[in-house]
Design an enzyme around this catalytic site. Structure first.
Site, PDB file in Angstrom:
ATOM      1  N   LYS A 298       0.814  -1.222   0.000  1.00 16.05           N
ATOM      2  CA  LYS A 298       0.000   0.000   0.000  1.00 16.05           C
ATOM      3  C   LYS A 298       0.849   1.274   0.000  1.00 16.05           C
ATOM      4  CE  LYS A 298      -4.427  -1.607   0.767  1.00 16.05           C
ATOM      5  NZ  LYS A 298      -4.350  -2.877   1.480  1.00 16.05           N
ATOM      6  N   GLU A 320      -9.924   6.830   3.213  1.00 15.34           N
ATOM      7  CA  GLU A 320     -10.784   5.927   3.969  1.00 15.34           C
ATOM      8  C   GLU A 320      -9.984   4.660   4.196  1.00 15.34           C
ATOM      9  OE1 GLU A 320     -11.020   5.894   0.545  1.00 15.34           O
ATOM     10  OE2 GLU A 320     -10.387   3.785   0.561  1.00 15.34           O
ATOM     11  N   SER A 586       1.665  -9.949  -0.681  1.00 15.81           N
ATOM     12  CA  SER A 586       1.311  -8.526  -0.621  1.00 15.81           C
ATOM     13  C   SER A 586       1.626  -7.863   0.720  1.00 15.81           C
ATOM     14  CB  SER A 586      -0.160  -8.338  -0.954  1.00 15.81           C
ATOM     15  OG  SER A 586      -0.966  -9.139  -0.119  1.00 15.81           O
TER      16      SER A 586
HETATM   17  C1  LIG Z   1      -5.193  -3.976   1.332  1.00 15.98           C
HETATM   18  C2  LIG Z   1      -4.478  -5.246   1.147  1.00 15.98           C
HETATM   19  C3  LIG Z   1      -4.838  -6.166   0.129  1.00 15.98           C
HETATM   20  C4  LIG Z   1      -6.022  -5.989  -0.749  1.00 15.98           C
HETATM   21  O1  LIG Z   1      -6.039  -4.874  -1.538  1.00 15.98           O
HETATM   22  P1  LIG Z   1      -5.713  -4.921  -3.115  1.00 15.98           P
HETATM   23  O2  LIG Z   1      -6.015  -3.549  -3.553  1.00 15.98           O
HETATM   24  O3  LIG Z   1      -6.611  -5.955  -3.724  1.00 15.98           O
HETATM   25  O4  LIG Z   1      -4.306  -5.277  -3.252  1.00 15.98           O
HETATM   26  C5  LIG Z   1      -4.067  -7.302  -0.033  1.00 15.98           C
HETATM   27  N1  LIG Z   1      -3.015  -7.554   0.765  1.00 15.98           N
HETATM   28  C6  LIG Z   1      -2.653  -6.707   1.763  1.00 15.98           C
HETATM   29  C7  LIG Z   1      -1.479  -7.057   2.612  1.00 15.98           C
HETATM   30  C8  LIG Z   1      -3.368  -5.532   1.990  1.00 15.98           C
HETATM   31  O5  LIG Z   1      -3.010  -4.709   2.980  1.00 15.98           O
END
Ligand SMILES: *Cc1c(COP(=O)(O)O)cnc(C)c1O
Length: 604
Positions: A298, A320, A586
């Site tokens: 993010k 948000e 992620s």
């Molecule tokens: C917010 C988040 C997601 C999901 O959001 P995407 O916009 O689909 O990437 C996935 N993994 C993590 C670690 C997150 O913080």
């Protein structure tokens, strides 16, 4: 793009045409038409291609009887049939196409009553007969059609029109209807012409020509756009007009690259995971977005948008957040840049995600509880939008995923595309080639997946797999698998798939992972699914937990629950030994420790 060949009547000709594989063939049951198919159904009714019966003000009894005899898939109604009549046809299990004759002027308000009772509209030219006139009209008038029902473009299309059809982009155009322009005589089609035309149109589906960037209005095919209240037009238009130019400027790029490197810690490693590789019998690489500052991908987007906001002269940032990850990333970059930061968060989420609330406050952000509705992400979004409307001059709204009105989905995908750019470089170094066989990423709003897919979209040998959260199961009523069970509609400013009731109420999603707990999905993914460029699987809460424990125990990495969904998908795929698989990890699992510890025993 769907292709319907209409007005066939000779069995031999039908056999030749259906061999070309159109989506539908149309049989005309209007006796006055020169293309009237007659009553002989023995030869025509065989074959399991989709037959559409065309009728003009026929009685329901006659239509249903004909449908049964000919094995019709759909009926196309060309007369003054009422919405009630269409509803009756639909209730009998038939698909319904309602045709409208569009002249130089046409009031699309006439179509409103038919929205819910038709599968497609067909916009034909106004002529003396109900269809098959060979008359063309100016398709531009279709820009006035803003309905929700997809339509087929009809009206005297000729073999030479293929390029024009491809160039004509309307979000709701589902395909074309070919008839008189392709005939040797009424009811007898020229097979060669149709074959050539279909070839030209299907090159659209082939990858090199597919455009994965949205058009000027923000549409990826029929998905995307910017559906915002009038009060927000100036803000959104300012962004639309300026984001590409700002992103492309050398000073922006220099600042963005520097902060990604020195502040966020990029490039993140691409790690060949030995235990996973052995388990799945291929080479599994993990793209370690969990090692970014603040613990997930993010931050890439937060840095990009804060730099953009600065260049637009905005001193106040709003955002948000659901689980708080996007809020923390935004608060972090605002602290770095000395900008005011206000984060809207549902009251329920504030209680559930206390550590992230504390982080944001420590970083100097104001966390404002959203106390309406279900007091979760959707309500926080509404509050943020309200704030933006009230403070258009000095405020910039940072959206945390590839969702929202154009240009957010495209902009966020561009900021996250650094993930796939790095994967290519790192793979080249580690394996000698830049393209993996497979990329897997979890999908909430779709930003980490968009980033991991971005530079592979046009490389068609790379298989792309997105993983949604199935929650308790796709059919359990407690799920967040939007692409699996959703239908097209508008949510948070763009047209995409969403989980909704038949009358358009948003269905509350469920996932064990707060970051995937969203009832919509970014329009890029809706498009990639529709054109079959990417595949989407879903993984349940338990499967994700299992995968998280597996990674922790075998690789010594505690993943975010979201990322665990991508890992769990490996159980559902099969691989060749030499295959290179990249899983986008992620984020890290610190925020999910409470959930993990309550499940420790189950997975001992
Ligand atoms: C917010 C988040 C997601 C999901 O959001 P995407 O916009 O689909 O990437 C996935 N993994 C993590 C670690 C997150 O913080």
């Amino acid at each position: 793009m769907k292709i319907k060949i209409c007005g066939l009547k000779h069995p031999d000709n039908i056999a030749e045409i259906t061999a070309l594989g159109p989506d539908f063939i149309g049989l005309i049951f209007h006796e006055k038409s020169p293309r009237y198919v007659g009553n002989e159904c023995s030869e025509i009714s065989t074959g399991n291609f989709k037959k559409v019966g065309v009728f003009v003000d026929e009685t329901a009894e006659k239509i249903l009887e004909t449908a049964l005899r000919f094995g019709l898939y759909a009926v196309q109604l060309h007369g003054a049939e009422s919405p009630e009549f269409c509803r009756k046809m639909k209730a009998s299990g038939l698909r319904v196409i309602k045709a409208f004759s569009v002249g130089a002027a046409f009031d699309f308000g006439q179509t409103f009553g038919y929205q819910d009772v038709c599968d497609f509209f067909l916009f034909d030219a106004k002529g003396k007969n109900p269809g098959g006139n060979g008359i063309q009209y100016d398709w531009d008038i279709l820009k006035n059609y803003v309905g929700e029902t997809p339509f087929l473009l009809s009206g005297g299309l000729r073999p030479s029109d293929a390029e024009q059809v491809l160039a004509f982009r309307h979000p709701m155009m589902a395909g074309v209807d070919l008839n008189s322009g392709f005939e040797i005589e009424p009811g007898l089609k020229n097979v060669k012409w149709i074959e050539r035309f279909m070839k030209k149109l299907t090159t659209f589906k082939k990858l090199p020509n597919l455009n994965f960037s949205p058009d000027k209005r923000g549409f990826y095919g029929q998905f995307g756009g910017a559906f915002v209240p009038e009060m927000l037009h100036p803000n959104v238009e300012e962004l639309q007009n300026r984001y590409l130019e700002i992103l492309a400027s050398p000073s922006f790029q220099a600042d963005f690259d520097r902060l990604l490197r020195d502040y966020a810690g990029r490039p993140t490693p691409l790690y060949l995971a030995p235990s996973l590789s052995e388990r799945y019998g291929c080479r599994v690489f993990l793209k370690r977005e969990d090692l970014n500052h603040t613990g997930s991908h993010k931050i890439n987007n937060a840095i990009g948008q804060v730099l953009l906001a600065q260049r637009l002269g905005k001193r106040r940032i709003i955002a948000e957040t659901g689980a708080g990850q996007h809020g923390v990333a935004t608060a972090t970059v605002c602290a770095l840049m000395g900008l005011e930061c206000v984060v809207y968060m549902g009251e329920v989420d504030i209680k559930r995600q206390a550590p992230n609330v504390a982080r944001m406050q420590m970083l100097g952000a104001t966390v404002v509880p959203a106390i309406s509705g279900s007091r979760t992400l959707k309500d926080a979004t509404n509050e943020a939008i309200r704030d933006w409307i009230n403070n258009p001059e000095n405020t910039y709204y940072i959206i945390g995923s590839t969702v929202g009105p154009h240009p957010y989905p495209d902009m966020v995908a561009r900021f996250q595309s650094v993930i796939s750019a790095e994967i290519r470089r790192q793979l080249k170094q580690q394996t000698g080639r830049s393209d993996p066989d497979l990329v897997v990423a979890c999908v909430g709003g779709g930003s980490n997946a968009a980033g991991a897919f971005y530079h592979f979209l046009k490389r068609k040998k790379v298989r792309l797999v997105g993983v949604e959260a199935a929650g308790h199961g796709v059919d359990s009523g407690k799920t967040a698998a939007t692409l699996a069970i959703g239908t097209p509609g508008i949510i948070h400013g763009s047209r995409t798939f969403l989980m909704q009731t038949p009358d358009g109420q948003i269905v509350e999603p469920h996932s064990i992972s707060a970051g995937l707990d969203y009832p919509g999905i970014g329009p890029l993914h809706a498009f990639l699914k529709n054109c079959h460029r990417a595949e989407y699987l879903s993984v349940t809460d338990d499967e994700a937990l299992q995968a998280a424990f597996l990674l922790a125990r075998t690789e010594g990495i505690i993943p975010a629950l979201e990322s665990a969904h991508a890992l769990a998908a490996l159980e559902k795929l099969s691989f060749r030994t030499d295959e290179v698989v990249v899983v986008n990890l992620s984020g890290r699992g610190d925020k999910d420790l409470e959930t993990y510890s309550t499940n420790l025993e189950k997975f001992q």
